[in-house]
Design a protein around this motif. Structure first.
Motif, PDB file in Angstrom:
ATOM      1  N   TYR B 261       0.716  -1.208   0.376  1.00 17.25           N
ATOM      2  CA  TYR B 261      -0.038  -0.350   0.250  1.00 17.25           C
ATOM      3  C   TYR B 261       1.025   1.234  -0.269  1.00 17.25           C
ATOM      4  O   TYR B 261       0.894   2.101  -0.720  1.00 17.25           O
ATOM      5  N   GLY B 262       2.344   0.956   0.706  1.00 16.88           N
ATOM      6  CA  GLY B 262       2.979   2.355   0.902  1.00 16.88           C
ATOM      7  C   GLY B 262       3.958   2.971  -0.930  1.00 16.88           C
ATOM      8  O   GLY B 262       2.780   3.962  -1.219  1.00 16.88           O
ATOM      9  N   ALA B 263       3.630   1.261  -1.408  1.00 17.26           N
ATOM     10  CA  ALA B 263       4.571   1.870  -2.940  1.00 17.26           C
ATOM     11  C   ALA B 263       3.030   2.498  -3.407  1.00 17.26           C
ATOM     12  O   ALA B 263       3.350   3.169  -4.411  1.00 17.26           O
ATOM     13  N   ILE B 264       1.658   2.643  -3.154  1.00 17.95           N
ATOM     14  CA  ILE B 264       1.012   3.082  -4.226  1.00 17.95           C
ATOM     15  C   ILE B 264       1.173   4.010  -3.914  1.00 17.95           C
ATOM     16  O   ILE B 264       0.893   5.392  -4.576  1.00 17.95           O
ATOM     17  N   ALA B 265       0.986   4.279  -2.673  1.00 15.27           N
ATOM     18  CA  ALA B 265       0.481   6.232  -2.316  1.00 15.27           C
ATOM     19  C   ALA B 265       1.890   6.694  -2.338  1.00 15.27           C
ATOM     20  O   ALA B 265       1.687   7.853  -2.798  1.00 15.27           O
ATOM     21  N   GLY B 266       3.323   6.115  -2.187  1.00 15.85           N
ATOM     22  CA  GLY B 266       4.809   6.420  -3.088  1.00 15.85           C
ATOM     23  C   GLY B 266       3.767   6.981  -4.636  1.00 15.85           C
ATOM     24  O   GLY B 266       4.735   8.072  -4.847  1.00 15.85           O
ATOM     25  N   GLY B 267       3.888   5.362  -5.092  1.00 19.45           N
ATOM     26  CA  GLY B 267       3.630   6.790  -6.671  1.00 19.45           C
ATOM     27  C   GLY B 267       3.280   7.749  -7.118  1.00 19.45           C
ATOM     28  O   GLY B 267       3.183   8.458  -7.375  1.00 19.45           O
ATOM     29  N   MET B 268       1.648   7.985  -5.962  1.00 15.36           N
ATOM     30  CA  MET B 268       0.996   8.816  -6.614  1.00 15.36           C
ATOM     31  C   MET B 268       2.309   9.963  -5.764  1.00 15.36           C
ATOM     32  O   MET B 268       1.778  11.255  -6.273  1.00 15.36           O
TER      33      MET B 268
END
Lengths: 429, 335
Positions: B261-268
């Motif tokens: 989930y962090g990766a998604i947030a980080g990407g955005m």
């Protein structure tokens, strides 16, 4: 003694290989290749200090080479009188003052806890000061850059000796390495690798886009040579073929002095107490720390020292090719290639590193003509069976060396993880 | 109102597009890191490879004269994703698994993955050449919607292309599916367990081999998806993804390596930060010029970072994160 014998035998084999390639490619090409290899050897020795002695993962070699190259150009390129006669220096001076003022502001904000500003307030203050400093600096630099680019193109050079340029390049790189090391060396190994890759990309971005300083994508040429050029020799009556050969031999002679001195010092350091301490930190930094060694400071020290060698080599590369083209710097050619050299040669072994440089650089250069040959034959064959010729053979075969490099590194990691000439660890009985 | 539409066109749309691509890439990177404990540098080139697979198939379909209402690049996605997943498994089998068995350090695997990067890059350029390819071949064209917002008082349209809309839908579906897989299925729970503590996962009867296989399948498929969507949005080049692998790593690290989930947030976060940093604020601030003291104007370009320095944005965020919160904004897996 078997390690020494192994070294000698491998080097004999390497020289036979170089000789054969020289017969095939001609003396002019092989001297050029050797001259480039000496610069790469210095760079690889630098990486070997950082990675082999100190265990630091510096994947930012390219950034250092670029900065060193730009510094060498600045020192050695002839003076640009248009720039010095205009208001450019004044504007740049103002930008420098703005930069220093900004730095002072940020430094002051970071010290604000002494005045009783704590916690979130301090963080807010620091961020605000960073922002103000940034705006201040940009407000001075942007007009200066625009003015210089419009009036005189770029700031030109100082017209001094290229050798001085290499030294200055090394010094500039040392300062940058110190700053980078301060920021990143506390990171874990894989974070450090990624952070250094990122920082080298940032450096590349700056060198490429600061047209007023480096001329950016417009490229600078001809960068002055350190030794007599072929043209100078031809003026003295040397035949064209020989002039290239002699000019390159002269360059080799000069750079070889640097390499031999660096090699001697680096090898001495490895065997001495300093080298032992570094290996102790590399192998077990917790134990080394508990023995009273200042791990972070020592790592910073070795990071800067290795970067100095990289700076020297990076300056030489630009002088040798006589052109400074920021777009020609790629992570593959200037970071990963060096890594493959060090790993294949033997991490922590200087003789191995130099061996790896020569071997990999020759493979790197030679795989282009070989791939071209293969493609031409294949194209001939496809034409015969009616599929038509293969398009873009030139640009495609250039990519063969990227593939070969990848194959070499993966095979080396799997089957010879310690390289051709592994590190020799002497133990007392 | 026009200023708001300008903002939407220049920040929200591109931010969401690059954010989705970064997020999908970062999910793969972060999963591999969580399960196999190394930074997989070749991920960007798996993206490139996947999009070339899709391009070859789309071109072949177009050559057969097939025309569909949605871009052919999307139609062939399932096949090319499966193909890329197989190749990812093959790469693991050939290059990473032997090193893991030997008990090599994570950084050795990182270097091996750089070797794999070079191999894929070399092969892609050897086979496809280094020229730019377009996904929209033949009589197929990229559909661009110009949404008229005059009802809201704007004079300019909101510009969104069809691939961008499909990209958002597909990303949302994939993220949801991944969420349900990781939280509901036995295998997904096993994956999370292994990311938390590999030894404990193994003794509690989780098939770690299977988990590794599934990780590569998910990572490969997502890499192909992200690469193809990026190629559909811009165009297909051999260095397509090599240039964005570093922002992807930045996204994964900012979100906490190992945390999906962090990766998604980080990407955005990184996608929007990049779009915001190079956004020219003058266009939005122009109406407020009347409030300025007499004779003052906004400069013509007023962006935080000049557009040519866009790449540095991701890294400044990365470095700040590493210095202040080394495990990312959310808690990452520890090694």
């Amino acid at each position: 003694m078997s390690a020494t014998r192994r070294t000698i035998l491998t080097y004999v084999g390497l020289f036979v290989f170089i000789f054969l390639v020289g017969l095939w490619q001609g003396p002019q090409n092989i001297t050029l290749l050797l001259a480039q290899s000496i610069a790469y050897a210095l760079i690889a020795l630098g990486l070997n200090i950082q990675f082999g002695y100190g265990g630091l993962f510096n994947f930012g070699v390219m950034g250092f080479l670029m900065v060193a190259g730009a510094s060498t150009v600045f020192v050695s390129f002839p003076v640009n009188h248009d720039f010095w006669g205009s208001d450019g220096p004044l504007l740049l001076g103002r930008a420098l003052i703005a930069f220093l003022a900004g730095a002072l502001l940020v430094w002051g904000a970071r010290q604000s806890d002494k005045l009783g500003v704590k916690g979130a307030w301090k963080s807010t203050l620091v961020v605000a000061c960073w922002f103000i400093a940034y705006v201040l600096y940009r407000s001075q630099l942007d007009p200066a850059a625009q003015y210089i680019e419009a009036k005189s193109g770029w700031i030109g050079g100082l017209g001094l000796s290229p050798v001085l340029g290499w030294v200055v390049g090394a010094a500039v790189v040392a300062v940058i390495a110190w700053i980078i090391g301060k920021i990143t060396l506390g990171l874990r190994t894989d974070y450090l690798a990624i952070a250094t890759i990122g920082i080298s990309e940032i450096l590349r971005n700056f060198v490429k886009n600061m047209d007023w300083l480096t001329r950016g994508t417009l490229t600078v040429s001809p960068v002055p040579w350190a030794t007599p050029l072929p043209q100078d020799l031809q003026a003295q009556g040397v035949s064209i073929d020989n002039s290239f050969l002699y000019a390159r031999l002269g360059f080799i002679a000069l750079t070889l002095v640097f390499l031999v001195i660096a090699f001697f010092l680096v090898s001495r350091a490895y065997a001495g107490p300093w080298g032992r301490m570094m290996r102790a930190i590399r192998d077990n930094y917790i134990a080394a720390g508990s023995m009273g060694k200042n791990v972070t400071r020592r790592q910073l020290e070795i990071f800067v020292l290795g970067s100095v060698l990289m700076g020297l080599g990076g300056g030489m590369l630009v002088t040798l090719s006589q052109i400074f083209d920021p777009s020609s710097y790629q992570p593959i050619n200037h970071t990963f290639l060096i890594w493959v050299m060090v790993i294949v040669g033997g991490v922590g072994n200087n003789w191995g590193t130099v061996l790896g440089v020569l071997l990999i650089y020759i493979i790197w250069i030679v795989s282009d003509p070989i791939a071209q040959l293969m493609f031409l034959n294949l194209s001939h064959w496809t034409e015969q069976i009616g599929w038509g010729a293969i398009p873009e053979i030139d640009s495609r075969s250039l990519q063969m060396r990227v593939f070969v490099l990848g194959v070499v590194i993966t095979i080396a990691l799997r089957y010879f993880p310690r390289g051709f000439l592994p590190e020799v660890v002497r133990r007392d009985k | 109102m026009d200023q708001f539409i300008f903002f939407l066109n220049k920040v929200m749309v591109p931010g969401l597009v690059t954010g989705s691509v970064y997020a999908l890439g970062a999910i793969g990177v972060t999963l591999i890191f969580g399960i196999l404990r190394f930074a997989h540098f070749a991920h960007g080139d798996m993206m490139t490879m996947g999009s070339y697979f899709a391009w070859v198939m789309a071109t072949a379909l177009a050559a057969m004269g097939i025309v569909l209402p949605i871009p052919l690049g999307f139609v062939v996605l399932p096949v090319s994703m499966a193909l890329t997943a197989v190749v990812a498994l093959g790469l693991d089998w050939a290059f990473y698994a032997p090193l893991r068995r030997r008990g090599a350090k994570p950084v050795t695997l990182l270097i091996a993955s750089i070797g794999v990067t070079l191999m894929i890059q070399g092969l892609v350029r050897l086979i496809f050449g280094s020229s730019t390819r377009d996904f929209f071949v033949g009589n197929e064209e990229k559909v661009i919607y110009r949404i008229d917002l005059s009802a809201l008082g704007g004079t300019r349209p909101l510009v969104i292309s069809q691939p961008q809309i499909m990209m958002w839908i597909v990303t949302a579906i994939v993220v949801l599916a991944l969420h349900y897989f990781l939280t509901r299925s036995r295998l997904g729970k096993g994956m999370r367990a292994m990311a938390d503590n590999p030894d404990l996962a193994q003794v509690s009867g989780i098939n770690t081999q299977l988990v590794v296989v599934v990780t590569w399948i998910i990572a490969g498929a997502l890499a192909c998806l992200a690469g193809t969507m990026l190629a559909l949005d811009v165009n297909l080049r051999p260095d397509l993804a090599f240039n964005i692998i570093l922002p992807i790593f930045a996204a994964a690290i900012v979100g906490g390596l190992g945390n999906t989930y962090g990766a998604i947030a980080g990407g955005m976060l990184i996608g929007f930060a990049e779009a915001l940093a190079v956004f020219n604020w003058t266009a939005v601030l122009r109406p407020f010029e009347t409030y300025l003291p007499n004779g003052w104007t906004f400069p013509n370009t007023l962006s935080l970072v000049p557009p040519e320095y866009k790449l540095t944005v991701a890294f400044v965020i990365l470095v700040i994160t590493l210095l202040n919160r080394p495990t990312g904004i959310f808690k990452g897996a520890s090694t």
